[in-house]
Each structure stands twice: as structure tokens, then as C-alpha cells.
Design an enzyme around this catalytic site. Structure first.
Site, mmCIF file in Angstrom:
data_model
loop_
_atom_site.group_PDB
_atom_site.id
_atom_site.type_symbol
_atom_site.label_atom_id
_atom_site.label_comp_id
_atom_site.label_asym_id
_atom_site.label_seq_id
_atom_site.Cartn_x
_atom_site.Cartn_y
_atom_site.Cartn_z
ATOM 1 N N SER B 242 0.843 -1.199 0.000
ATOM 2 C CA SER B 242 0.000 0.000 0.000
ATOM 3 C C SER B 242 0.878 1.250 0.000
ATOM 4 C CB SER B 242 -0.937 -0.075 1.200
ATOM 5 O OG SER B 242 -2.011 0.802 1.079
ATOM 6 N N ASP B 334 -8.791 -4.760 -6.203
ATOM 7 C CA ASP B 334 -8.352 -3.811 -5.176
ATOM 8 C C ASP B 334 -9.231 -2.559 -5.241
ATOM 9 O OD1 ASP B 334 -6.978 -1.972 -3.540
ATOM 10 O OD2 ASP B 334 -5.015 -2.761 -4.126
ATOM 11 N N HIS B 369 -7.082 -5.697 -1.774
ATOM 12 C CA HIS B 369 -5.929 -4.866 -1.454
ATOM 13 C C HIS B 369 -4.971 -5.517 -0.461
ATOM 14 C CE1 HIS B 369 -3.769 -1.087 -0.981
ATOM 15 N NE2 HIS B 369 -3.894 -1.181 0.323
#
Lengths: 400, 435
Positions: B242, B334, B369
Site C-alpha cells: 500500500s 483492489d 488490497h
């Protein structure tokens, strides 16, 4: 800085009777190396084993697949780094490796060194730590001091109820818990009975003591009352055998019994008095044995005449028409101390005689490789025997 | 077959394993053909209970082997050796938006696995199982050492593998939630990498001064790792997830000090103001907060904040200048970051620059994600608080549980292989066959 080889032990945390795989990667191809194990015992002695290997074209050594060309063991020996362990050079004599605290694991450091000769002089190229446990997660350990009976009880995880075992060691041992801890890890409530060395007990132990112990197990809320067996080694197996033979008198009725390294003559210095005086008449009571029995002994037992005993028992049972109850495992080259697998072999160790308190070196017998094979094979067969007689439901119970 | 069975045996091998190791769940001595439920129960550090279960039928020998036999229904179905772990979900009645993350990695995750008579779907707490065992799942292998690092103002933890070393090094970064998250670094150390988990958003420095760290913070971390006597200073890689991806790419491309042997970027993007500080990059994302969307459950979708992928080169880390191998891991579902679009753009940029031989992209359909080490539950959404927004939001991460769990398992294997190849220089590696 060159990047070192990678050593892995899988699984890194295991029960003591489980195998592991030791793998070395990222070596140069065709590289001579020594794999070594090192363990510091609770008594602070160092134990080691080692094997000499050569890496393949990929730079890999796999202890499970490759052959050792020298060291403490040779050939293809996945667990050689454990069962061939000895005290390091310079150690005290007559040592024996036994874990007393079973709530913590045995820690073994496995390392890889370059070369074969003089490997100890060089720092290891890589090392990994393996944990060997006697207790599976969730096993409960309970001190028992009830109705005059002392010992340690191990209960498997889960709701139960479970089949159970009365577990007895031999003379000179004190209270050993590790086999019961391991049996509980395999699904049996197991009670390691203290009957010789406690300060409250003496050699003057009566049948009543064992009867009470057996009933404590049988009446335990997490035990299935008609699935209690007895497992004994050395003197403990003699107790097991005789308890079962006298079962109609003393109301101890095990579902099955396992006798390891048993003897039906009185071993000098470890006599049980009082209730066992009638042992000489035990021959007449063999006919009373009504449960399956597994006899395990080493043919090179130098401590007790276990070979002769096993043959005598087999003969007596045959004459009594009870031969179908008996299974025998007799191992050539194995000695007296047949223990759970992968633990080191001791041909002779220090021993304190119970009555005289005399310190001697006792010859147990056996040669390391066949003895270790016997430990591995017998444990698997003991567990299989117990599973058949204590776990399987009556409708599928087979005759021996 | 309704009568209570006696002596059903349940075993899990190994009973103590690493978090990324497979296990074998075996039921024996059941009545042949009987219907049984195998269930996993775990109480996490926050006190919440998680469960998973599968419905099975014992075969003619009275055996069920979860690695070979299908679950007919449950929280997972089909032949799923590790289904009892990855399909764990909060028990009915739990608070919404939970996510399972272990904080104390020096103790194992304990899971109770039990077998019940019949095909049960609820009310397990009121049922007595036929058998049950406890399984330990560890982030740290025996001998791995955990060393808090405060040198140079860092808030970090170093995990050293057991043995003399030297070991290749790894800098481990998580995302916008901040905190010092240790579990992945602990697991990587268990695989032979000296791994340093770094808190770069909520470090002691930031908490005390209110200021964000600068680029030198990461360079300090690199130096501390490089100079450690048990670390091979010329073999250091970086792994980021991330927002951690943004930092990883920034350092890999622009830092004069940090020379990486490899980089792993999970669920991230190269979109960032080039030469921006940590604070400026954060600010850049915040500026676009108006592009936040909400789905029908009022879960926040943040993937549009960085879209469309800019053409302006000053707004993208110049991946054409990368000199080390890069592994990108992308979940195609995601909903938090535009990882897939970014990966495509990165690929194009590197093709134009002529360094695309350094790039490997792992792209997983229906993965979300949070691509984490395998066999932990998938959270399609959870409550989340970034360091910028002080209130908790229900964040949509994306992913469908089965595909996401497969992606985690596959990606982890490939990440380890990639790191092994680039840091240990293994030309013909024996794979982690026990995984």
C-alpha cells in the site's frame, strides 16, 4: 561478504516421536560438509551427533535423502542427528539423557560446517534451532496425590472421555513423566505412577497401591472406564504383568497391557517386598490373563533376562490356551532401555541401587543402530496396538 | 447415523507450525459414512472469536483427510487443506468491520480444531464435540531473535534468523494506518532474511513532534541494517504494501544512499509527487479525497484518488531508472488503490526505458488490497483509520475470499522465491516444498 548456505529443519517444532527433514541449500556443488546436532541437557551436559555429507550439483544436502559417509552414523538416516547423540568429548561418564521438565521443549541446535575432519574447529556456516516437545498443545499436566497414591496425570485436549493408561517405569528412575506426556499427546489419559522413589514410599509397596491407582484412573470423569490399559517398562512391566495376572483377586482389569523389557525373576537390589512375596507362585496365575498383551524386548538386554522371560511367558500362555492374546516384539541388537524413538542409546550408565544406595555403572546392552531402530519400530507398533485395543469400537475389534 | 460416536480421533500435523506452513487435519475411527463437521475456533488478541467449519462424510474406513476430501458446505467447500484457517470469520453477532492482525508475535496464534457429530452450521458453543485439539501457529521460528531498534531516532524492530549469519537484509514497510507491524518481518526472518519492520508514520519522533519523518529516516534504517555485523550489507531488499509501496519505489529509485538488491511492491502505485517528502506525498493523496466513493453498504472506495494515472512525469516515480529487480503484486479487485492500472503504467514506462527485464507482475483476479502472508482470514472491508484522517472509516479493500486466499498463498511463495533468488543468489533453488 559472501552469502552463506541456508539450513532448514522442518518441522522446526515437533513432538519427540515425529520425524524432521534437515536440508542445506546454497552450498557450492560437490562440497564436503558436516551436519551436527548439539543439545544442552537439563543437567548442563552437552550432547552431540554428526554426519559427513557431500552436496549435489545443485549445492543441496538433504539428510532425509542423502547418505552420511562417516561420523556418529552412516548411510541414509533422516533422524541420525538425534538418535546417535553422545556426550561431547570430555564429558562425565555414564550419562543418560532424560527430560524431567516436560512442559518445555528439548532444544536442539543443528548446524552445518565445512569439511569433514576437524569440523569442530570451524565456525558453522549456518545453524537452525529445532524444538522437540513431549507435550502437544492443549495437553494438561496434573499432579496427583490422592488416597495415598502419587504421580502425574496427563490429559489430552478435547472434551473426552478418553481411553487411558497406567504408566510405570522401573527401578532407579524416580518419577519420569515424558512417556505419559507423549501418550497424552497421542490421545490417551496417561498416569505416570510414582511407586518407588517418593519420600513417602518405600520398597514395601502393596498391591493395594496399584489397585487404588488403577481405580483413580478408571473413575476419572474424562476416562472411559472400560478402556484402561497398563504400560510398564523394566520393573514397571513386571508390576503390569503381575497386576493383570492377579486381576480377579485385586479387581484390576486392564483392557490390554504392554510390557517392555520385562522379567519374572527378582532382579537383585530392587525387590518389592510384602505383596510380591507370592510372585514365585505367579506361574499358576498366568491362566488368569484375559486381555491382549504386547511384550517388547531387546535380544541384547544385559540387564535382565527379558528374552528368556518373553519365551517363558509365551510357552505358559500357549499351554493355557491363551496364546492368541500375546504379541511379541523381539529386537536383535537392542538393549534394555527401549524408549520413545529418536532418543539416544545408552549401552551402560550410572545407576543408584534402591536399597543399598550404591552407585554402580549398569550395563543395559544393545548397539546404537539396531537399538535405535528398535525404539522407532516398537513405538509405532505400541501405538498401533493401543489404538486397536483402546480406541477401536467393540464391533470392529479384531483378535490378535 | 445419530448415536454419539465413541473414540473419534482427531489429529492435526504439525500441531505447532509456522503461519505459512500447511497442516493435515485427520479424523479417524469415525463410523463409516457418518456426517461430521470439522470446525476451527480462534480467539484473537482483541478478544473477538473467529470460526470456520466444513461439512464432511467419513469414508468406508471411518476416515476424513481434509487435504484430500471435499467439504460439502461450510465457510469453505471443496478440497481445501487450509480452509479451516483462511475461511475464519467473526462468529455471528460480532462487531462489524473486524480484521485479524497479531500484535504480539512472540506467542503463537492458538486455534482449537474440533469435530462434531452431524452437519452443524450454528450454535457450536452449545454442542459437545466428539474430539478436539489445539494447534499453534507461529510467526517466529525457534531461534529467531527480536531486537527493538531505536538507534538514529528509528521506531523499528529487527528480526534476525537463527545462526551465525551473515544474512541478507530486508526493510519491511506497511501502509497508511501506521503503527509498528511486526508479523511479516518475523515470518521473513524465519525464512532466513534479517528483516526490519519500520514504523514511518507513527514513529516516536512523529508522535512527539507532530512532524512526519523525512527521507533520511529510511536511509538511517538502511544504514543500521547494512552495518549490522550479522547482515550482508550488499544484499538488502525492501518490501512495501500500500503506502509502503510508494516509499519503497521512492527509495529504490531516488535515494543516493539506499542501494537495493530487489524490491517487492504489493497493492501500491508509483503515482506520487517526485521528490516529495513523506508529508507531501500524503498531502497529494489527501488533496484528491473528494474522489472517494461509497458503495451501497457505505464502505469507502479510495481507488479513484490516484486515477486517472497521470501523464505528467513529475507525478510518477520514474521506474525507468530502476536498477534492481522489482516484483509487483496486484489484486485485480483492489478497491483501495489502483494497483492494476499502476502496474500497467509501470510496465509501459519500463518497456520504454528498456529495463522491463527487471519487472515481474503477479496479478490476481478477484483478489483485494490486503495481500498478506497466507492462511489468515480475508477482510473484504474493515474499520480503518489513517494517520491523516483521525476518525474511523469502513474501508472497502475488495477481493472475494476464495480467490483472495489463493492469491495470498501463491503470492507469498513467489515473494519468497524472488527474495531467495535475488538475495541468496540461488540459481537452482529447491522451493519451500513444505509450504
Amino acid at each position: 561478504m559472501a552469502v552463506p548456505p541456508i539450513l532448514s529443519v522442518t518441522p522446526s517444532r515437533a513432538l519427540v516421536d515425529e520425524k524432521f527433514q534437515v536440508l542445506v541449500e546454497n552450498l557450492p556443488p560437490g562440497c564436503p560438509v558436516t551436519l551436527r546436532s548439539l543439545h544442552r541437557s537439563e543437567d548442563e551436559d552437552d550432547w552431540e551427533a554428526y554426519g559427513h555429507y557431500v552436496s549435489d550439483h545443485r549445492g543441496v544436502v538433504s539428510v532425509s535423502e542423502d547418505l552420511s559417509f562417516g561420523g556418529m552414523y552412516t548411510g541414509k538416516e533422516p533422524m541420525g542427528l538425534l538418535w546417535s547423540m553422545r556426550p561431547v568429548p570430555g564429558s562425565r561418564k555414564g550419562l543418560r539423557l532424560r527430560k524431567i521438565n516436560v512442559c518445555t521443549p528439548m532444544l536442539v541446535n543443528i548446524s552445518v560446517h565445512s569439511g569433514h575432519e576437524g569440523f569442530r574447529d570451524r565456525t558453522p556456516l549456518a545453524s537452525a534451532l529445532a524444538e522437540r516437545w513431549y507435550m502437544a498443545p492443549g495437553v494438561k499436566r496434573i499432579d496427583i496425590n490422592k488416597q495415598g497414591v502419587q504421580g502425574t496425570l496427563f490429559i489430552p485436549p478435547g472434551p473426552g472421555p478418553f481411553p487411558a493408561l497406567l504408566d510405570m517405569w522401573g527401578g532407579g528412575a524416580g518419577l519420569l513423566e515424558y512417556r505419559s506426556a507423549l501418550l497424552a499427546s497421542r490421545g490417551y489419559v496417561s498416569f505416570s505412577l510414582d511407586y518407588l522413589r517418593s519420600e513417602h514410599l518405600s520398597a514395601d509397596v502393596e498391591f493395594k497401591y496399584f489397585e487404588t491407582a488403577f481405580n483413580i484412573i478408571r473413575n476419572h470423569p474424562q476416562v472411559i472406564p472400560d478402556r484402561v490399559g497398563i504400560l510398564g517398562s523394566s520393573l514397571g512391566s513386571m508390576v503390569a504383568f503381575n497386576l493383570t495376572a492377579y486381576s480377579t483377586i485385586i479387581k484390576v482389569s486392564p483392557r490390554c497391557i504392554v510390557c517392555i523389557s520385562s522379567n519374572h525373576y527378582h532382579p537383585p537390589g530392587t525387590t518389592l517386598k510384602a505383596g510380591f512375596k507370592i510372585l514365585s507362585k505367579y506361574v499358576l496365575f498366568v491362566g488368569r490373563i484375559n486381555c491382549p498383551m504386547l511384550l517388547v524386548n531387546g535380544c541384547d538386554d544385559q540387564n535382565w533376562p527379558t528374552v528368556e522371560t518373553a519365551e517363558e511367558v509365551a510357552r505358559l500362555l500357549r499351554e493355557g490356551g491363551k496364546e492368541h492374546l500375546l504379541s511379541r516384539l523381539a529386537y536383535p541388537g537392542a538393549g534394555h532401555l527401549i524408549e520413545p524413538p529418536f532418543s539416544p542409546h545408552f549401552r551402560a550408565t550410572k545407576f543408584i541401587i534402591l536399597n543399598s544406595k550404591e552407585k554402580v555403572i549398569l550395563l543395559w546392552g544393545g548397539h546404537t543402530k539396531p537399538h535405535s531402530d528398535a525404539q522407532e519400530d516398537s513405538w509405532r507398533k505400541i501405538l498401533s496396538f493401543l489404538q486397536l485395543h483402546l480406541y477401536h469400537s467393540p464391533s470392529v475389534k479384531a483378535n490378535l | 447415523m445419530d448415536r454419539k460416536q465413541c473414540c473419534v480421533k482427531l489429529s492435526v500435523q504439525p500441531s505447532r507450525g509456522l503461519m505459512d506452513e500447511k497442516f493435515i487435519v485427520l479424523v479417524q475411527n469415525a463410523l463409516p459414512g457418518s456426517q461430521l463437521t470439522i470446525r476451527a475456533l480462534h480467539q484473537c488478541e482483541d478478544g473477538h472469536s473467529w470460526e470456520a467449519f466444513g461439512h464432511y462424510t467419513a469414508d468406508t474406513t471411518g476416515t476424513i483427510d481434509v487435504s484430500e476430501d471435499p467439504s460439502i458446505r461450510g465457510t469453505y467447500s471443496g478440497v481445501e487443506q487450509m480452509g479451516l484457517l483462511w475461511s475464519l470469520r467473526p462468529i455471528p453477532g460480532s462487531k462489524p468491520g473486524l480484521r485479524m492482525r497479531k500484535k504480539n508475535i512472540q506467542t503463537p496464534m492458538e486455534v482449537t480444531i474440533s469435530v462434531y457429530q452431524g452437519h452443524q452450521t450454528e450454535g457450536f458453543a452449545d454442542l459437545v464435540p466428539l474430539s478436539g485439539v489445539v494447534v499453534e501457529r507461529w510467526y517466529m521460528a525457534p531461534g529467531v531473535r527480536r531486537i527493538p531498534v531505536t538507534e538514529g531516532g528509528l521506531t523499528a524492530t529487527l528480526f534476525l534468523p537463527s545462526g551465525p549469519g551473515p544474512f541478507p537484509g530486508l526493510l519491511d514497510l506497511w501502509g497508511g494506518g501506521g503503527q509498528l507491524v511486526e508479523y511479516r518481518a518475523a515470518l521473513l526472518a524465519s525464512h532466513g532474511f534479517a528483516s526490519m519492520a519500520i514504523d514511518y508514520l507513527t514513529s516516536k519522533f512523529t508522535m512527539e513532534t507532530g512532524k512526519m519523518v523525512d527521507n533520511q529516516y529510511f536511509e538511517t534504517a538502511y544504514r543500521v541494517l547494512q552495518q549490522h555485523p550479522q547482515v550482508c550489507g550488499s544484499k538488502i531488499a525492501m518490501i512495501g504494501l500500500s503506502f509502503g509501496t510508494s516509499m519503497t519505489l521512492k527509495m529504490a529509485i531516488y535515494s543516493e544512499v539506499i542501494k537495493l538488491s530487489a524490491a517487492v511492491c504489493i497493492s501500491g502505485s508509483h503515482v506520487q509527487p517526485v521528490e516529495g517528502s513523506v508529508e507531501e506525498i500524503m498531502g497529494f493523496f489527501q488533496k484528491n479525497a473528494g474522489k472517494t466513493r461509497f458503495n451501497e453498504k457505505n464502505e469507502a472506495i479510495w481507488r479513484d484518488l490516484l486515477l486517472p494515472i497521470p501523464t505528467d512525469p513529475s507525478l510518477k516515480a520514474d521506474v525507468g531508472r530502476l536498477q534492481c529487480p522489482l516484483l509487483l503484486v496486484v489484486g485485480e479487485d483492489d478497491q483501495n488503490w489502483p494497483a492494476q492500472e499502476s502496474a500497467l503504467d509501470i510496465k509501459e514506462m519500463m518497456a520504454r526505458a528498456g529495463n522491463s527485464h527487471l519487472l515481474t507482475v503477479l496479478s490476481y483476479p478477484n483478489a483485494g488490497h490486503l495481500i498478506e502472508p497466507p492462511y489468515t482470514p480475508h477482510a473484504r472491508s474493515s474499520t480503518f483509520k489513517t494517520v491523516e484522517i483521525q476518525e474511523k472509516v469502513m474501508c472497502l479493500w475488495g477481493g472475494q475470499t476464495v480467490e483472495h486466499s489463493r492469491a495470498q498463498e501463491d503470492a507469498w511463495k513467489k515473494i519468497l522465491f524472488f527474495l531467495r533468488e535475488n538475495l541468496y543468489g540461488d540459481r537452482n533453488p529447491t522451493l519451500f516444498s513444505h509450504l
